[in-house]
Design an enzyme around this catalytic site. Structure first.
Site, PDB file in Angstrom:
ATOM      1  CG  ASP A 291     -17.793 -27.805  39.747  1.00  0.00           C
ATOM      2  OD1 ASP A 291     -16.788 -27.595  40.445  1.00  0.00           O
ATOM      3  OD2 ASP A 291     -17.730 -27.950  38.507  1.00  0.00           O
TER       4      ASP A 291
HETATM    5  C1  GLC Z   1     -14.827 -28.668  36.742  1.00  0.00           C
HETATM    6  C2  GLC Z   1     -14.343 -27.735  37.825  1.00  0.00           C
HETATM    7  C3  GLC Z   1     -14.886 -26.344  37.699  1.00  0.00           C
HETATM    8  C4  GLC Z   1     -15.059 -26.014  36.231  1.00  0.00           C
HETATM    9  C5  GLC Z   1     -16.173 -26.895  35.701  1.00  0.00           C
HETATM   10  C6  GLC Z   1     -16.395 -26.702  34.200  1.00  0.00           C
HETATM   11  O1  GLC Z   1     -15.030 -29.950  37.249  1.00  0.00           O
HETATM   12  O2  GLC Z   1     -14.515 -28.142  39.182  1.00  0.00           O
HETATM   13  O3  GLC Z   1     -13.950 -25.482  38.352  1.00  0.00           O
HETATM   14  O4  GLC Z   1     -15.387 -24.652  36.066  1.00  0.00           O
HETATM   15  O5  GLC Z   1     -15.946 -28.269  35.972  1.00  0.00           O
HETATM   16  O6  GLC Z   1     -15.300 -27.150  33.484  1.00  0.00           O
END
Ligand code: GLC
Length: 752
Positions: A291
């Site tokens: 993430d």
């Molecule tokens: C965010 C979220 C994740 C998302 C990623 C890209 O912090 O936790 O669900 O897909 O970053 O935006």
């Protein structure tokens, strides 16, 4: 200059002569092609594939001259970028793909990721809302439409579905999931993946899906965002993992690890989760992406001392791609050279990434998702707006309807509409609407005016004030009551009052945990003031989480839960309020009476003192009931359904037949979601007092009956033990069938 990726003639001949299937031939040729490229790659280029950047930089203007954007741009030109996220529009995607394919040594195409959570331009109901439809076909269609629009904008990878089970309405991201039940969430997750990935990636509308967040994110302590997660193996194997296992078995191509630590070990560096379970036991062949920044965050977790150690831990644990922490691209080359990370780990990660790029067809045509005409033709297409309207209508939950105040009559004069959310064309889009445009939703006011010319509006009060933003929390609850007077005057002069209350679109979602779950600001005060002058109130809730609306539940005659329904919100709400659509949705997350009851959910364990005695020594609060305000599976209809004749046939103990008769005792045709729950009464590990194991959504015409049949097999009766093994134990089971998890008919049978 891009190399030609051919396979040797002898390989192809062998495949044909040994009568391999087309899929096997394709897979073998892809493996061969992956190997061919891998042999040509430098260590830096391999690690470049494991590097994902956020892409607002360069895509919308001339190449950056300085700062991190300049580094990103330079790395892109060196072939040190494998994927970019958040690039909007075909022309911007094309710019970056041109560089990757035409200006780098090997010309390896990029993956373009985006959070297509519940729609791209056309926005569907937030996932928690659409889960209340229990309509997996309609949900699959919604993600198919989302994939059509996303791919038309050049995107080939969505970071969805979010599969996090949660029982805690304080957590802002409950809006993004399918509620508290793993069985229903598994079915919905598989449907979402089918919609996104389609039958084959040869289609230009199919995009990669992502199972996120692996794992346990919905159990953050105190409902506080990004917080630690400490759970039992029974919860991990029986509640948290099933939706992920279901989508892996259905062929999802990517998994995103979670931010949180799981029993002390951050998911990003959790070898048990990413390698032992996901890649080895479940045989997941796709890629694992971190993430946002979660690799480097292992330092803050107190699990890595620096970026180099974080990169080492993540790579060894099975994380294949680094989203925006730069740890991989900055550290891994050196770490491999020093022997801290085995090149085999890198090669395995890079093969997973290259394999997916081949499966998507990007090597044959890196611009297959770059069609400006499609972009013009498909975004906000009328077909898509119709699809989101229909799903929204199916997602509205009727919570209360005293004296049949609903449906309203079109002839009804003097209808007051009160609440700032009624005139808000953005909050109802939810907070995951990055690609969509502001003010594109049909508001409740507009939807009602499309049906009735007798609507008069007064704001009454705002929910929150300040500039809304996805990234920054710049809104605060509004405590201004100066609008009350006009609203009260209007209510006094009206036959019926529709009040739209709830949360601003940016008061739920990521980074939006709340310590209270009541109506924000002065909305409760407004409701009570209006109630003093007119009791004919229809409360329409517009929110991203269950709210503690106990006073309303006790006093307000009609209540609908409208969540955040997306682009067609107003038309969906109006069609239900005026009876054009008979509501059929059922809650997929328990509504607490108060925040103090959290975590509160239907599939809970019993305990040693579950029942009231003539003393205080039993499981209860001294100041609150144990019961929820509205239970899992709850939802009313304009029809009335009566259940009878529950029957269990155990002739075949491997396929137990359960049947029940349901009569629509009203004069209105309606759809009912009949739910089947089981309770394994005695087991080696205590089991929940009830678990959803089947449901049927069926139309029953006015005054007609239907008999519904369910089949229970070992798949429904077994559970995972603390070692993660699925077991079935003989003994007495209760079977419960009904209209929600509390209101059921019950019988028992013996599983041999
Ligand atoms: C965010 C979220 C994740 C998302 C990623 C890209 O912090 O936790 O669900 O897909 O970053 O935006």
């Amino acid at each position: 200059m891009s190399l030609i990726y051919k396979i040797s003639f002898s390989t192809l001949l062998w495949l044909i002569l040994t009568n391999q299937s087309n899929a096997q031939i394709l897979s073998a040729t892809i493996e061969q092609k992956v190997e061919n490229i891998l042999q040509k790659m430098t260590i830096e280029e391999k690690i470049g594939q494991m590097n994902q950047y956020n892409g607002f930089w360069d895509a919308t203007g001339p190449a950056p001259k300085s700062g991190s954007s300049k580094i990103k741009y330079d790395n892109l030109k060196k072939g040190l970028v494998g994927s970019v996220l958040n690039v909007k529009g075909v022309s911007n995607v094309r710019k970056l793909q041109e560089i990757a394919v035409k200006e780098t040594r090997l010309g390896i195409p990029l993956l373009f990721g985006f959070d297509v959570i519940h729609g791209q331009k056309t926005i569907f109901p937030i996932p928690l809302a659409s889960s209340c439809s229990w309509d997996v076909e309609a949900i699959e269609n919604s993600t198919k439409v989302a994939a059509i629009e996303a791919s038309a904008m050049g995107i080939n990878w969505t970071f969805a579905p979010m599969l996090d089970i949660s029982r805690d309405a304080r957590w802002g991201r409950v809006m993004e999931g399918a509620g508290e039940d793993p069985y229903l969430a598994s079915l919905i997750g598989v449907a979402q993946v089918k919609g996104f990935q389609g039958k084959s990636f040869s289609s230009n509308h199919s995009i990669l899906a992502t199972a996120k967040h692996f794992a346990g994110y919905g159990f953050v302590e105190a409902g506080r965002e990004y917080n630690a997660v400490n759970i039992s193996n029974a919860q991990l194997y029986n509640v948290i993992l099933p939706p992920f296992k279901a989508v892996v078995d259905s062929g999802i191509k990517t998994v995103m690890n979670a931010f949180n630590s799981l029993n002390g070990i951050p998911a990003t560096g959790n070898q048990f989760l990413l390698r032992d379970l996901l890649k080895d036991k479940w045989k997941f062949k796709g890629l694992v992406v971190s993430d946002w920044g979660s690799i480097i965050e292992m330092i803050d977790h107190g699990f890595a001392k620096d970026s180099a150690e974080a990169a080492t831990i993540a790579a060894n644990a099975g994380c294949d791609m680094d989203m925006e922490s730069y740890a991989f691209v900055d550290q891994l080359t050196e770490l491999v050279k020093k022997g801290k990370v085995d090149i085999k780990i890198i090669d395995e990660a890079v093969k997973r990434i290259l394999r997916i790029k081949f499966e998507l067809g990007l090597f044959d045509n890196p611009f297959k998702y770059c069609d400006e005409n499609k972009e013009k033709e498909l975004l906000y297409h009328p077909r898509h707006l119709k699809a989101t309207l229909e799903l929204a209508q199916k997602s509205i939950v009727l919570l209360k309807n005293e004296n049949n105040l609903l449906p309203l009559k079109k002839s009804q004069k003097k209808i007051a509409l009160i609440g700032s959310l009624a005139n808000d064309k953005n909050s109802c889009l939810g907070n995951w609407r990055i690609a969509s445009d502001d003010n594109t939703a049909i508001s409740v006011l507009e939807g009602l005016q499309n049906i009735s010319s007798n609507i008069s509006y007064a704001k009454g009060a705002d929910v929150a004030i300040g500039k809304t933003s996805f990234v920054k929390q710049t809104i605060v609850n509004d405590n201004d009551t100066t609008g009350f007077a006009d609203a009260i005057k209007l209510a006094k002069a009206s036959e019926v009052v529709i009040m739209v209350l709830g949360e601003n679109g940016f008061q739920s979602g990521e980074g939006r945990s709340r310590s209270k779950i009541d109506l924000p600001g002065v909305q409760q005060q407004l409701l009570e003031e209006i109630f003093k002058v007119n009791k004919n109130i229809v409360l329409v809730l517009m929110n991203g989480r269950p709210l503690a609306i106990t006073w309303a539940a006790q006093n307000i005659p009609a209540i609908i839960e409208a969540w955040q329904l997306g682009s067609q919100t107003g038309n969906a709400v109006a069609s239900v309020l005026f009876g054009e659509v008979n509501p059929s949705a059922k809650l997929t997350m328990t509504f607490p009476r108060s925040v103090g009851q959290i975590p509160i959910y239907y599939n809970h364990l019993s305990n040693g003192r579950p029942n009231a005695g003539n003393n205080v020594f039993w499981s209860h609060y001294s100041d609150e009931s144990n019961q929820p305000l509205y239970p899992f599976g709850f939802g009313l209809s304009y029809s009335k359904f009566k259940y009878s004749n529950l029957n269990i046939d155990t002739t075949n103990n491997e396929k137990i037949k359960v049947s029940v008769t349901i009569k629509n005792t009203s004069n209105v045709d309606g759809e009912e979601i009949a739910q089947l729950y089981i309770h394994d009464k005695v087991s080696s590990i205590s089991r929940p007092v009830k678990e959803l194991k089947a449901f049927k959504k069926l139309l029953i015409k006015a005054n007609e009956s239907k008999t519904v049949e369910f089949i229970l097999t070992n798949n429904e009766l077994g559970y995972y033990n603390n070692n993660g093994n699925f077991i079935i134990e003989a003994g007495e089971f209760e079977v419960m069938v009904g209209t929600n998890s509390d209101d059921v008919l019950k019988k028992t049978f013996n599983k041999m």
